[in-house]
Scaffold this active site. Sequence first.
Site, PDB file in Angstrom:
ATOM      1  N   THR A 185       0.864  -1.187   0.000  1.00 55.06           N
ATOM      2  CA  THR A 185       0.000   0.000   0.000  1.00 55.06           C
ATOM      3  C   THR A 185       0.903   1.241   0.000  1.00 55.06           C
ATOM      4  O   THR A 185       2.074   1.172   0.366  1.00 55.06           O
ATOM      5  CB  THR A 185      -0.875   0.049   1.259  1.00 55.06           C
ATOM      6  N   GLU A 330      -5.948  -2.907  -1.571  1.00 54.55           N
ATOM      7  CA  GLU A 330      -6.522  -3.995  -0.776  1.00 54.55           C
ATOM      8  C   GLU A 330      -7.701  -4.684  -1.456  1.00 54.55           C
ATOM      9  O   GLU A 330      -8.203  -5.690  -0.988  1.00 54.55           O
ATOM     10  CB  GLU A 330      -7.003  -3.455   0.580  1.00 54.55           C
ATOM     11  N   LYS A 440     -12.717  19.778   8.518  1.00 55.38           N
ATOM     12  CA  LYS A 440     -13.741  20.009   9.534  1.00 55.38           C
ATOM     13  C   LYS A 440     -13.679  21.467   9.970  1.00 55.38           C
ATOM     14  O   LYS A 440     -12.825  21.859  10.751  1.00 55.38           O
ATOM     15  CB  LYS A 440     -13.573  19.064  10.719  1.00 55.38           C
ATOM     16  N   TRP A 445     -18.426  19.380   8.114  1.00 55.78           N
ATOM     17  CA  TRP A 445     -17.506  18.750   7.160  1.00 55.78           C
ATOM     18  C   TRP A 445     -17.563  19.423   5.798  1.00 55.78           C
ATOM     19  O   TRP A 445     -18.635  19.747   5.304  1.00 55.78           O
ATOM     20  CB  TRP A 445     -17.873  17.268   6.978  1.00 55.78           C
TER      21      TRP A 445
HETATM   22  P1  AMP Z   1      -4.480   2.947  -3.603  1.00 57.54           P
HETATM   23  O1  AMP Z   1      -4.579   1.740  -2.770  1.00 57.54           O
HETATM   24  O2  AMP Z   1      -3.171   3.655  -3.497  1.00 57.54           O
HETATM   25  O3  AMP Z   1      -4.882   2.703  -5.034  1.00 57.54           O
HETATM   26  O4  AMP Z   1      -5.532   4.019  -3.032  1.00 57.54           O
HETATM   27  C1  AMP Z   1      -6.877   3.684  -2.820  1.00 57.54           C
HETATM   28  C2  AMP Z   1      -7.649   4.933  -2.481  1.00 57.54           C
HETATM   29  O5  AMP Z   1      -7.713   5.804  -3.616  1.00 57.54           O
HETATM   30  C3  AMP Z   1      -9.116   4.682  -2.151  1.00 57.54           C
HETATM   31  O6  AMP Z   1      -9.286   4.261  -0.810  1.00 57.54           O
HETATM   32  C4  AMP Z   1      -9.730   6.040  -2.414  1.00 57.54           C
HETATM   33  O7  AMP Z   1      -9.514   6.932  -1.331  1.00 57.54           O
HETATM   34  C5  AMP Z   1      -8.934   6.538  -3.589  1.00 57.54           C
HETATM   35  N1  AMP Z   1      -9.682   6.285  -4.830  1.00 57.54           N
HETATM   36  C6  AMP Z   1      -9.546   5.283  -5.697  1.00 57.54           C
HETATM   37  N2  AMP Z   1     -10.395   5.416  -6.732  1.00 57.54           N
HETATM   38  C7  AMP Z   1     -11.104   6.548  -6.509  1.00 57.54           C
HETATM   39  C8  AMP Z   1     -12.146   7.243  -7.209  1.00 57.54           C
HETATM   40  N3  AMP Z   1     -12.621   6.829  -8.362  1.00 57.54           N
HETATM   41  N4  AMP Z   1     -12.635   8.369  -6.629  1.00 57.54           N
HETATM   42  C9  AMP Z   1     -12.149   8.831  -5.466  1.00 57.54           C
HETATM   43  N5  AMP Z   1     -11.170   8.241  -4.769  1.00 57.54           N
HETATM   44  C10 AMP Z   1     -10.653   7.115  -5.284  1.00 57.54           C
END
Ligand code: AMP
Length: 543
Positions: A185, A330, A440, A445
């Site tokens: 991650t 994940e 916030k 929010w």
């Molecule tokens: P990663 O594991 O680095 O790909 O990050 C995942 C996170 O990216 C998710 O928990 C979201 O917060 C954000 N994310 C992924 N796709 C989107 C989307 N289409 N719109 C908004 N946030 C997104």
Amino acid sequence: MQGNMMFQPLLISSLIEHAEQYHGDTEIISKNTDGSMTTTDWKHISRHAKQFAQCLKNLNVEQGQKVATIAWNNHRHLESWYAISGSGLICHTINPRLFPEQLIYIINDAQDQVILFDKTFLPLITGVKEHISCVKHFICLDDYDEAIVEALPEVLFYDDLIHAQTADFVWPQLDEQSASSMCYTSGTTGNPKGVLYSHRSTVLHSYAISLPDSLNLSAQDAVLPVVPMFHVNAWGTPYAAAMVGAKLVLPGPKLDGESLVSLIDEYQVSIALGVPTIWQGLLQAAKQVGSTLSSMNRNVVGGSACPPSMIESFKHDFQCDTIHAWGMTETSPLGTANQLKAKHAQLSQAAQFKLRLSQGRPPFGVQLRLASEENGTETVLNDGCTAGNLQIKGHWIVESYYGQKQNALTEDGWFDTGDIATLNEDGYLTICDRSKDLIKSGGEWISSVELENIAIAHPDIEVAAVIAAQHEKWDERPILIVKPVANSQVTEMDIIEFYSDKIAKWQIPDRVVFVDTMPIGGTGKILKKDLREQFGSVLSNIA
Ligand code: AMP
């Protein structure tokens, strides 16, 4: 009583075998690190994968051990993926843009035995080499090169290795639950955590992303994964392309708008996938060079929220439907994809557009729920407006992080994503924010995503990010950080004025900060953590 049907484990090797047998002559186009192009096909990808699997066996890498890759999206990388996972090893894709300390941490955490690398990343390897004693072999994903030998005398060359082998390697029959690949991650807080995918989860995810209401992939497609293979396995497309027999166009290192436009036009790409910052560059370049992107009928945007103006531009200027998708490392990553249902045809164009802005709904195989922000065990209404903590479960969702004994789930077996979202009655998901990115202000929010979407629609703004700045009276207030387009004369007042008829006055950012470059992380997302460090206190002296 059990059913009388055959059981066959769901294995990654079966994907490449299928592609070789039934789509052997379907092209794989690859842009190499030196800028040259290679045209190959699924038959040769499969053969090279078997040859390389034999090489790994000869190097005594044992089943269950990890082989890391630090590489661009290209054909050798693709072959090595199938070789590694297919032969029962674990393919650990590494993000080359990590800091050396993070690289060292994850290589040691994973106990990688072999590292495959593109030439470009030689300095990265030599820089960390003395700290990664677990690594027994370094393999350069290229042809023999004297300069590389000088810097790394023990290096082996991929092309030499495979050409010394025949392609009669037989894929082992593995337990479908065995580990196939791993990604770490992004690790915005603490050390990065490893997610270990299985053969079963990968094959099921490939089915799911290929479905018509997901990405609708088929043997008629030419798929361009701009999203790197180290960013959640290029969102699963290299596996799904083999499953459906699609052509793949692998873009190599150059992901600027102009390079992508010429790849799309020359190789008739029908679907491309990437994060919003990529599309911003592509849209600009296509307009500049006068391309209509005529072959591309859809693009997939995920990783961060897709601004409405981007979906509009793709549709109106390029007749291209944007599929907005949501997921995370994940979740393999597909959690939702945005496709309309038959009943939505009756809606007005404006209502359909509004629905298409959301992140879409889950395919079969995953379920979503919203947990109450106050009490994590209660769920909130799926009414399209009540926000809650987004939780997910399903066949390709993480259960526990690599090396951690405790599972990563709630007491009743759901994975909490850290996103704040709404769901409507049909399961359409709208991400309001990452919980840590919400602002916030005086107990209320404010969504940074909403403010960014407005900013990015301003013709003078190229990239925008909204963060919370500390404020004596309101605790936090939104500030907008923008990179303007070249030669723009736009002022802070112009931008604040732009917000005035679009949102409530108290939500309008207090300050606009202009920057020349935006900090972008390895997966193309804006690094809000860095922006918070740099600009989080610009309002501190203002009451
Ligand atoms: P990663 O594991 O680095 O790909 O990050 C995942 C996170 O990216 C998710 O928990 C979201 O917060 C954000 N994310 C992924 N796709 C989107 C989307 N289409 N719109 C908004 N946030 C997104």
